[in-house]
Write an enzyme that holds these catalytic residues in place. Structure first.
Site: not given
Length: 158
Positions: A57, A59, A87, A90
């Site tokens: 992801h 992040e 999420c 993350c």
């Protein structure tokens, strides 16, 4: 420059990263990490499709790059700016890296972990809490995601 203006300026950089994710047909989410001086030390975009790795992801990619740049996994003087509410995974990475401030754009009503579905970053039961600035440039951050998922071919794949 006010904090709000600074956050909006940084979000434009994160949006540039989000657009870059489109090249590999990844969901257009982008992130940057800035240090206390406001210098970008980490950049990330979703790369799950590109590398077939569910942990990539935006992040996580930006946090890894920032830690490598600083030579320390403790990102205690940094701010993470991301185009979509983080999420749970993350949020865990943000807590693990001890990032004190998160700025995000669009809310994620399905998987958000910073106030929508969960509020992991501000959970008092955990050993680290994060200051959160939500909804920065939310219209533009949401638009790029809506356009991505409005494409019938992409929608069918997801």
């Amino acid at each position: 420059m006010s904090a709000r203006d600074q956050h909006a300026e940084w979000m434009l950089l994160a949006l540039t990263e989000a657009r870059s994710a489109l090249v590999s047909d990844d969901v257009p989410v982008g992130a940057i990490v800035v240090d206390a001086a406001g210098t970008v030390i980490g950049r990330g975009r979703n790369e799950r499709e590109r590398h077939q790795d569910p942990t990539l992801h935006a992040e996580v990619v930006a946090i890894r790059q920032a830690a490598e740049h600083s030579g320390d996994w403790h990102l205690t003087d940094c701010t993470l700016i991301v185009t979509l509410e983080p999420c749970v995974m993350c949020a865990g990475a943000i807590l693990a890296a001890r990032v004190p401030t998160v700025v995000f754009g669009a809310w994620d009503a399905k998987a958000g972990a910073v106030g929508s579905v969960y509020d992991v970053l501000r959970d008092r039961r955990l050993n680290h809490r994060v200051e959160v600035f939500a909804g920065v440039n939310d219209a533009e951050c949401g638009k790029i995601l809506r356009e991505f998922f409005d494409d019938p071919a992409r929608r069918a794949a997801w």
